[in-house]
Design a protein around this motif. Structure first.
Motif: not given
Length: 325
Positions: A103-107, A239-244
């Protein structure tokens, strides 16, 4: 003596890690017989066997477990000494090892790494993107200096440096039927097919926890440990996905995607924790980078959502200009 023996210690650690003298020898560019002699020399000095044979290779004995733990602790202390010596002439070299959630790696982390290296270009950074349990294991084994993970497992050995709350958000195609709503209930999302992280990831565990005992259960059509793959699956579909929340910064700027927060009533909420091993004195580069991350996380905690989105958009434009250059 410590410096002379460091190579042999590395040999022992590699054998313990892979569980095979032959495989370790290949990775270390040694012959198995030469590596075995090194192991036997150490065992002779200690008066105890470090490894025992199994049907699949070798495993540590009780004495081996103690000795390998001592090696890891000694290596960590030696890295700190090197860092102190380098600090005499300023923060110029060294290494930072950090285990982080996807969740934090690319941003967030990428942005902070670039800022840190702009000031300290000779500092090496080793980043392992992994689930929260693996990150904690690396921290306890002195394989990571810092962790930055969502909902880390409880451990008395973890010393939090900063913790901020993070809610789950739903990620969907820009024209999804739910995209017109400003916030969503989790039960609304369950009416559609889902692209979910696998069970090792904290976000998935949180979803399962919220839904435990309820009549509605998720219908994943794909499960993966690659978040980018999951989000690519939602494009042009229902389709739905989730992320923090912190991990959705880049996707908020994607015209093909829509990001919507879940209602607080669903309780899909948890801490993002920056931490180190309790009682350990970090090498100077890792300590400075930890201080920088803690400051930035504290700043994010006080920013409203519209400012966070604008900030993410500015960073996207900076990266695009760098790619062009």
């Amino acid at each position: 003596m410590a410096l002379r023996n460091m190579r042999v210690w590395r040999y022992l650690e590699e054998v313990a890690r892979v569980g095979s003298v032959r495989q370790a020898a290949e990775r270390l560019h040694l012959t198995p017989s030469a590596l075995l002699r090194r192991i036997q020399d150490v065992e002779s000095d200690l008066g105890a066997a470090l490894f025992e044979r199994t049907s699949s290779g070798v495993q540590l004995t009780a004495a081996g477990e103690i000795f390998i733990a001592w090696i890891k602790n000694h290596n960590a202390e030696l890295r700190r000494v090197y860092s102190q010596i380098e600090a005499l002439s300023g923060l110029r070299r060294g290494e930072i090892r950090i285990a982080v959630s996807q969740a934090v790696a690319r941003s967030f982390l990428l942005e902070e790494m670039r800022a840190f290296r702009a000031q300290h270009p000779l500092v090496k950074m080793t980043v392992d993107v992994c689930d929260h349990a693996t990150a904690m294991r690396q921290l306890l084994a002195y394989e990571a200096d810092l962790i930055l993970v969502f909902r880390p497992p409880h451990a008395a050995e973890l010393q939090p440096l900063m913790s901020i709350g993070q809610g789950l958000v739903a990620v969907m195609a820009h024209d999804h039927p739910l995209a017109t709503k400003p916030r969503l209930r989790l039960r609304d999302c369950l009416m559609y097919d889902l692209a979910l992280p696998n069970a090792d990831h904290a976000g998935r565990q949180l979803i399962d926890q919220v839904l435990a005992g309820g009549s509605l259960q998720p219908k994943p059509v794909i499960e993966s440990n690659a978040f980018d793959l999951l989000v690519d699956m939602v494009r042009g579909t229902d389709i739905i996905s989730f992320q923090v929340d912190i991990g959705a910064a880049l996707w908020r700027q994607d015209p093909g995607l829509c990001v919507r927060a879940l209602e607080e009533a669903d309780g899909a909420y948890g801490p993002l924790v920056l931490g180190q091993l309790k009682g350990r004195t970090l090498p100077l580069p890792a300590a400075r980078f930890g201080e920088q991350l803690a400051r930035r996380l504290d700043e994010r905690r006080s920013l409203p959502m519209d400012e966070l989105a604008a900030h993410a958009q500015r960073q996207t434009k900076v990266r695009e200009s760098e790619d062009v250059d």
